[in-house]
Design an enzyme around this catalytic site. Sequence first.
Site, short mmCIF file in Angstrom:
data_model
loop_
_atom_site.label_atom_id
_atom_site.label_comp_id
_atom_site.label_asym_id
_atom_site.label_seq_id
_atom_site.Cartn_x
_atom_site.Cartn_y
_atom_site.Cartn_z
N MET A 16 1.30 -1.53 -0.07
CA MET A 16 0.18 0.09 -0.21
C MET A 16 0.89 1.07 0.33
O MET A 16 1.66 1.47 1.35
CB MET A 16 -1.25 0.21 1.36
CG MET A 16 -1.25 1.46 1.37
SD MET A 16 -2.88 0.91 2.61
CE MET A 16 -2.47 1.61 4.31
N LEU A 21 -4.51 10.27 -1.97
CA LEU A 21 -5.37 10.69 -1.47
C LEU A 21 -6.77 10.94 -0.74
O LEU A 21 -7.35 10.29 -1.63
CB LEU A 21 -5.47 11.38 -3.53
CG LEU A 21 -6.78 12.56 -4.09
CD1 LEU A 21 -5.92 14.07 -3.29
CD2 LEU A 21 -6.66 13.15 -5.24
N THR A 23 -10.59 11.88 -0.60
CA THR A 23 -11.96 12.24 -1.12
C THR A 23 -12.92 13.23 -0.36
O THR A 23 -13.73 12.99 -1.29
CB THR A 23 -12.36 11.47 -2.55
OG1 THR A 23 -12.78 10.30 -1.52
CG2 THR A 23 -10.66 11.06 -3.56
N TYR A 53 -18.76 9.26 0.74
CA TYR A 53 -18.88 10.44 0.75
C TYR A 53 -19.56 11.16 -0.94
O TYR A 53 -19.60 12.09 -1.32
CB TYR A 53 -17.36 10.04 -0.51
CG TYR A 53 -16.06 10.18 0.83
CD1 TYR A 53 -16.55 10.22 2.10
CD2 TYR A 53 -14.99 9.90 0.70
CE1 TYR A 53 -16.19 9.51 3.33
CE2 TYR A 53 -14.30 9.87 1.48
CZ TYR A 53 -14.63 9.69 3.51
OH TYR A 53 -13.66 9.11 3.35
N HIS A 115 -16.84 1.16 7.60
CA HIS A 115 -16.38 3.06 7.66
C HIS A 115 -16.44 3.20 9.25
O HIS A 115 -15.63 4.24 9.84
CB HIS A 115 -17.93 3.60 6.73
CG HIS A 115 -17.13 4.57 6.45
ND1 HIS A 115 -17.02 5.50 5.32
CD2 HIS A 115 -16.09 5.99 7.25
CE1 HIS A 115 -16.44 7.02 4.94
NE2 HIS A 115 -16.02 7.16 5.98
N LYS A 268 -6.53 15.45 2.26
CA LYS A 268 -7.61 15.52 0.67
C LYS A 268 -7.07 17.28 0.31
O LYS A 268 -6.67 17.45 0.98
CB LYS A 268 -9.25 15.55 1.54
CG LYS A 268 -9.89 16.51 0.53
CD LYS A 268 -10.42 17.43 0.57
CE LYS A 268 -10.62 18.41 -0.99
NZ LYS A 268 -11.16 19.62 -1.16
N SER A 269 -7.01 17.15 -1.15
CA SER A 269 -6.92 18.51 -1.75
C SER A 269 -7.25 18.14 -2.87
O SER A 269 -7.37 17.50 -3.41
CB SER A 269 -5.06 18.66 -1.22
OG SER A 269 -5.75 20.16 -1.85
N ARG A 274 -1.91 22.07 -3.97
CA ARG A 274 -1.26 21.44 -2.95
C ARG A 274 -1.62 19.71 -3.24
O ARG A 274 -0.90 19.05 -1.61
CB ARG A 274 -2.33 22.37 -1.75
CG ARG A 274 -2.53 22.95 -1.21
CD ARG A 274 -3.15 24.08 -0.32
NE ARG A 274 -4.79 24.02 -0.28
CZ ARG A 274 -5.16 25.50 -1.15
NH1 ARG A 274 -4.50 26.11 -1.44
NH2 ARG A 274 -6.31 24.99 -1.65
P1 A2P Z 1 -8.02 21.84 -0.48
O1 A2P Z 1 -9.08 20.93 -1.13
O2 A2P Z 1 -8.22 23.39 -0.75
O3 A2P Z 1 -5.98 21.53 -1.13
P2 A2P Z 1 -7.39 17.41 5.75
O4 A2P Z 1 -7.26 15.86 4.88
O5 A2P Z 1 -7.44 17.17 7.32
O6 A2P Z 1 -9.54 16.62 6.32
O7 A2P Z 1 -7.58 18.09 5.14
C1 A2P Z 1 -8.46 18.21 4.35
C2 A2P Z 1 -8.22 20.32 4.28
O8 A2P Z 1 -7.09 20.88 4.02
C3 A2P Z 1 -8.55 20.68 2.65
O9 A2P Z 1 -10.44 21.51 3.33
C4 A2P Z 1 -8.31 21.01 2.31
O10 A2P Z 1 -8.37 22.26 1.10
C5 A2P Z 1 -6.80 21.49 3.34
N1 A2P Z 1 -5.71 21.13 2.44
C6 A2P Z 1 -5.11 19.96 1.77
N2 A2P Z 1 -3.99 20.10 1.73
C7 A2P Z 1 -3.50 21.54 2.05
C8 A2P Z 1 -2.10 22.31 3.11
N3 A2P Z 1 -0.61 21.62 2.41
N4 A2P Z 1 -2.35 23.15 3.46
C9 A2P Z 1 -3.07 23.75 3.89
N5 A2P Z 1 -4.70 22.96 3.63
C10 A2P Z 1 -4.39 21.96 3.00
#
Ligand code: A2P
Length: 331
Positions: A16, A21, A23, A53, A115, A268-269, A274
């Site tokens: 793994m 990523l 989602t 989701y 889940h 998640k992004s 990012r």
């Molecule tokens: P975005 O999708 O606009 O990048 P988690 O995985 O802890 O739930 O966090 C996800 C959140 O953090 C999303 O709102 C995402 O927004 C934001 N995020 C993802 N990567 C980064 C980063 N490197 N720095 C700041 N915020 C981030």
Amino acid sequence: MAFTGKTVKLSTGYEMPIVGLGTWQSGKDGEVQKAVVTALEKGYRHIDCAAVYGNEKEVGEGLAEAFSKGVCKREDVFVVSKIWNTFHEPEDVLPQLKKSLKDLQLEYLDLYLVHWPIAFQKDKENPTNMFPKAPSGLPVYADISPSVTFKAMTELPKDLVRSVGVSNYNKRQIEEATAAAGVAPAVIQIESHPYFLNDKLITFALSKGIQVTAYSPLGAPARPWVKADDPVVLKDPVVLAIADKHKVSAGQVLIRFQLERGVTCIPKSGNPDRIAQNFDVMNLKLSDDEVKQLKALNKDYRACVPSITNNEGKTVPRDASHPHFPWNEEY
Ligand code: A2P
């Protein structure tokens, strides 16, 4: 123990990738499809999904696009999905797996998780309703043992799913599920970040050969129930100082922190920069002292306690009175 490569071997023998990523809350309006393609182009080989989701079809479009463009092949990617609370009866497990496979346009899943240890009653009139509501406004709970659902997962055809595991189970629930199924979950997915280390459960799971994946490794700053005065781990001065020293972002520090503990994670992004940044952590190395400083930030602050608005207009924890609520025990 820190990972040495880009993947970790599960108890099932499959590899793994250590960063995936996430989602959850990735939009159906094109966001998640683009995010999946971008992530695969940037080198990710692990995509974390879930039926609840509500975007698995769009993830599937992204996967299909990346495969047809030749970015990578199906067998190069580790795809995870999760069965939802309304489908915990053993008879529902295979049809739900097939539904996720269809939506994701895949022949098999790499990992399928329960889940939550919490079951809801299925809405017989409308089985796609994932939140059947009682008059109180809370979901209609069902008392199905989390072990029973996990056992049914282990009996799924191996050509449709390679590894199975759980999410949000506590130590006792993991032990009971393992005893019932005769095999431990390959993976447990739980919340972890420096404000909520979850150290005892992580140490326990790893000691049993169960790989831990941290969800919300960035502290889930966009969770639907966030309040203005909630602590934000991405802005913590200790995290920012370590980021500054290494000339990386706070997000990269938080992701690398999990990898230094032998914990895989799924930030998640939907933002291309990012997405790239969050994967660019393989050559970052935090010192033992930096890991210690980050661990010292722990305040047992759980960000992901699903909450809903009840009929009186109050925000309340969604599942706290469920008979299998996992968080009434120490860990
Ligand atoms: P975005 O999708 O606009 O990048 P988690 O995985 O802890 O739930 O966090 C996800 C959140 O953090 C999303 O709102 C995402 O927004 C934001 N995020 C993802 N990567 C980064 C980063 N490197 N720095 C700041 N915020 C981030």
